[in-house]
Design a protein around this motif. Structure first.
Motif, PDB file in Angstrom:
ATOM      1  N   HIS A  21       0.822  -1.122   0.027  1.00  0.00           N
ATOM      2  CA  HIS A  21       0.052   0.220  -0.080  1.00  0.00           C
ATOM      3  C   HIS A  21       1.036   1.270  -0.063  1.00  0.00           C
ATOM      4  N   ARG A  22       0.258   2.323  -0.340  1.00  0.00           N
ATOM      5  CA  ARG A  22       0.974   3.754  -0.021  1.00  0.00           C
ATOM      6  C   ARG A  22       1.594   3.939   1.220  1.00  0.00           C
ATOM      7  N   ASN A  23       2.488   4.641   1.353  1.00  0.00           N
ATOM      8  CA  ASN A  23       3.106   4.878   2.688  1.00  0.00           C
ATOM      9  C   ASN A  23       3.576   3.365   3.199  1.00  0.00           C
ATOM     10  N   ASN A  70      -2.825  -5.170   1.968  1.00  0.00           N
ATOM     11  CA  ASN A  70      -3.790  -4.210   1.288  1.00  0.00           C
ATOM     12  C   ASN A  70      -4.524  -5.081   0.451  1.00  0.00           C
ATOM     13  N   GLN A  71      -5.776  -4.625   0.305  1.00  0.00           N
ATOM     14  CA  GLN A  71      -6.840  -5.375  -0.366  1.00  0.00           C
ATOM     15  C   GLN A  71      -7.422  -4.278  -1.473  1.00  0.00           C
ATOM     16  N   ALA A  79      -7.957   1.234  -4.305  1.00  0.00           N
ATOM     17  CA  ALA A  79      -7.597   2.825  -4.360  1.00  0.00           C
ATOM     18  C   ALA A  79      -6.392   3.108  -3.478  1.00  0.00           C
ATOM     19  N   THR A  80      -5.841   2.150  -2.844  1.00  0.00           N
ATOM     20  CA  THR A  80      -4.561   2.507  -1.659  1.00  0.00           C
ATOM     21  C   THR A  80      -3.150   1.666  -2.156  1.00  0.00           C
ATOM     22  N   VAL A  81      -3.421   1.001  -3.223  1.00  0.00           N
ATOM     23  CA  VAL A  81      -2.151   0.329  -3.930  1.00  0.00           C
ATOM     24  C   VAL A  81      -1.169   1.506  -4.047  1.00  0.00           C
ATOM     25  N   ASP A  82       0.034   0.961  -4.275  1.00  0.00           N
ATOM     26  CA  ASP A  82       1.307   1.961  -4.345  1.00  0.00           C
ATOM     27  C   ASP A  82       1.429   2.304  -5.722  1.00  0.00           C
ATOM     28  N   CYS A  83       0.810   1.521  -6.819  1.00  0.00           N
ATOM     29  CA  CYS A  83       0.781   2.033  -8.080  1.00  0.00           C
ATOM     30  C   CYS A  83      -0.126   1.208  -8.630  1.00  0.00           C
TER      31      CYS A  83
END
Length: 663
Positions: A349-351, A421-422, A425-429
């Motif tokens: 996920h991001r961050n 993460n699932q 909208a919040t995956v890194d790319c």
């Protein structure tokens, strides 16, 4: 003039023409002379129908035109002609006060006979106010036993015309349809054990629980069938389902509080509900809803809607369901996917935090054992686990690459594995989701509505302490001989340490078994603790945030006003610190991010589910750890929205919280 409107005015009048047409076709095979006569009669009937229909339509059209012109000119003096307007209609001012109505309005809508009552307000007939918002819209209205559909039209000079169409029978049919729509419920009962060492009564316990479930459902005229071990199918009508909701769907609480032979049981019920036009469609929706309810930890009902899901309950701790045998099967399936792909990309996920990066390192080790090329895509600027990623910098075996490099490596045969993460909208790319041929998800957060739904393999366990625990189990039970390096073992151990708060939260027997496995692989707890060390300045910032907290028991809300370096990590640590305050069950820290948005970091004890609170702000997470990102919102607005979310959470779950505390 519209042909459809003319025909629709009296379609039954065309029935004789249809008979003549049928006769013409029949006699065409018997005697052509009779066929010609029948065809002529059909044409004459249609001509007569259209002549009268057009005349009636034009008469109505001219009356409406005259009425509109009279209103536009303010000429209401010709009362008799206007009062005979051919449909029920009224004129009212912006407050809704009626100052004129047609004869049909008083007769058919107000049911006042020939004597006109005093003027009333239009709001007495339906939800018309404010009229400015209703212009051009249809509004449901009622008077006595009659039902109407009204259309609002703006005339100017603060005047409004409202036209009524009586459709009582249609609305009664609609109401009956809604009341009798089938509601399909699929239920799964999860039972761990009695609160006693004796287990010989477990079969009787489950039988008693199932009888209670069937008894409660039968009270609402449900058709109930048991279709598996502790699995039920129930079908009822919408009217009965509304009664269930009015009572708070107390079946969930009955199962949770169930006692057997004076002993409290550790049980929960997951319910999936589908409300569709048919039982078959309802069963499909209920199955999807049940997967969502179980994915969020059970002890709740999920209702499949057009916009996603609605949830009932969900305040209890989750019940462990994923067994070691299931993990072994998942590990084998993951190995097959890795063996069949050209290359593998791991992304979080991001961050990205230690749990995300540590799990990614574990997957990289599994791919290496299977001889598959694997890289870990991450954003070096935003990652929160630099102490871990720095261990691999410059090494020949460094698996970390930039997001841009990963996009260049992605292809149709690439396997993308998303860890910790699932949510799409919040995956890194997000672009990697589209470029890779297949996707695998490994996550321990409660199921989100916008989860990645097209994954080839979805390994999800909301009762696991962390994604690192789940990944370590995959490695330990994998048919491949996976050998972790010291740095990889430390990364997995760091992820578990982070999400369990030094093994104090979300810990089960398997959590410590996994920690022992990582220790045997070379993980060093002392070294890992060094990953979380802060500088003196960072400690001061954390203390300032804690000191600024506004405590309204059982909540503590703090605000960090400056976007410090590592602000996300510092604020999450401050939220952890606030939980150490006496009687604080949940802590929230609001802070500005580097991108200019406003974020909320939330932590809680067992009595408060911060994941539900953060969902109201558009975020999510785990029961005891969650977060939300609020774009375009100031710190003050974020505080107000958080307090509103907390108030809504208390209103919805106050009674359930009280019952939870009693248990």
């Amino acid at each position: 003039m519209r042909i459809r409107q003319i025909i629709g005015s009296d379609p039954a009048a065309l029935f004789p023409a249809a008979l003549f047409a049928a006769a013409a076709v029949y006699f065409a095979f018997v005697d052509w002379r009779y066929s010609v006569c029948a065809a002529a009669a059909c044409a004459a009937t249609i001509a007569v129908f259209f002549a009268f229909a057009v005349k009636r339509y034009r008469s109505l059209e001219s009356k409406i035109k005259y009425f509109n012109e009279a209103i536009a000119l303010g000429n209401l003096s010709e009362t008799d002609r206007i009062a005979a307007f051919p449909i029920p209609a009224v004129l009212c001012d912006e407050r809704g006060d009626i100052y004129w109505g047609s004869d049909l309005f008083y007769r058919d809508v107000l049911c006042a006979g020939s004597e006109k009552p005093k003027a009333v307000n239009i709001s007495e007939l339906g939800d018309f106010l404010p009229l400015s918002d209703m212009a051009g819209k249809r509004v449901d209205a009622s008077s006595g036993q009659s039902r109407f559909t009204a259309t609002v039209s703006e005339l100017g000079d603060n005047s409004w015309a409202v036209y009524f169409h009586e459709d009582t029978r249609l609305k009664l049919v609609e109401t009956e349809y809604k009341r009798s729509r089938p509601v399909v419920m699929l239920m799964t009962l999860d039972v761990l054990e009695l609160s006693s060492p004796e287990r010989e009564d477990d079969a009787d316990l489950i039988t008693a629980l199932e009888k209670n479930i069937v008894s409660w459902l039968s009270g609402f005229d449900c058709v109930v069938r048991r279709y598996g071990a502790s699995r039920f199918l129930a079908i009822t009508e919408s009217e009965k389902y509304e009664r269930m909701l009015a009572g708070g769907f107390e079946l969930l609480d009955k199962v949770k509080k169930f006692e057997y032979n004076g002993l409290r049981t550790d049980a929960s019920l997951a319910v999936g509900i589908g409300i569709e036009r048919s039982i078959r469609e309802g069963e499909k929706s209920a199955r999807l809803a049940l997967d969502m309810a179980r994915g969020r930890g059970g002890d709740q009902a999920a209702v499949r809607t057009r916009d996603g899901y609605d949830f009932i309950g969900g305040l209890s701790q989750t019940v462990e369901r994923v067994s070691a045998a299931q993990v072994r099967l998942i590990s084998e399936a993951l190995g097959d996917l890795l063996a069949s792909c050209s290359n593998c990309i791991v992304m979080g996920h991001r961050n990205s935090d230690f749990d995300c990066v540590g799990a990614s390192l574990g997957i990289s080790a599994l791919a290496r054992a299977l001889g598959v090329e694997c890289v870990i895509a991450f954003d070096e600027k935003t990652t929160l686990s630099k102490p871990l990623t720095e261990l691999f910098r410059g090494a020949s075996s460094n698996p970390f690459v930039s997001l841009e490099t990963a996009l260049g490596l992605a292809g149709g045969k690439t396997l993308l594995i998303v860890t910790d993460n699932q949510r799409m909208a919040t995956v890194d790319c997000p672009q990697l989701l589209d470029r890779c041929g297949s996707v695998v998800v490994i996550d321990h957060h409660r199921m989100s509505v916008d989860h990645i739904s097209d994954a080839a393999l979805f390994f999800h366990d909301p009762n696991a302490s962390s994604a690192c625990e789940m990944t370590s189990e995959l490695l330990r039970l994998s048919p491949a001989q996976v050998r972790l390096t010291r740095d990889e073992a430390d990364g997995l151990f760091a992820g578990m340490l982070l999400d369990t708060k030094n093994f104090t939260l979300h810990c089960g027997v398997r959590t410590f078994e996994t920690a022992a496995y990582l220790r045997s692989c070379g993980a060093d707890p002392v070294r890992v603790r060094g990953f979380f060390a802060n500088t003196l300045d960072e400690k001061r910032i954390i203390n300032e945030i804690v000191e600024s907290a506004n405590i309204r028991l059982p909540y503590a809300v703090a605000v960090c006003e400056k976007p410090y370096p590592k602000v996300r990590l510092l604020c999450s640590m401050a939220a952890d610190e606030l939980l150490g305050v006496v009687d604080v069950d949940a802590s929230f820290v609001i802070y500005p991010t580097e991108s200019g948005a406003t974020a909320v970091s939330a932590r809680s004890r067992e009595n408060v589910n911060v994941q539900l609170v953060m969902e109201k702000l558009g975020g999510g997470g785990h029961r005891n750890m969650a977060a939300a990102m609020l774009g375009g919102v100031t710190l003050q607005d974020a505080i107000e929205r958080l307090h509103s979310a907390l108030a809504e959470y208390e209103d919805e779950h106050s009674e359930m919280i009280k019952q939870e505390e009693k248990i």
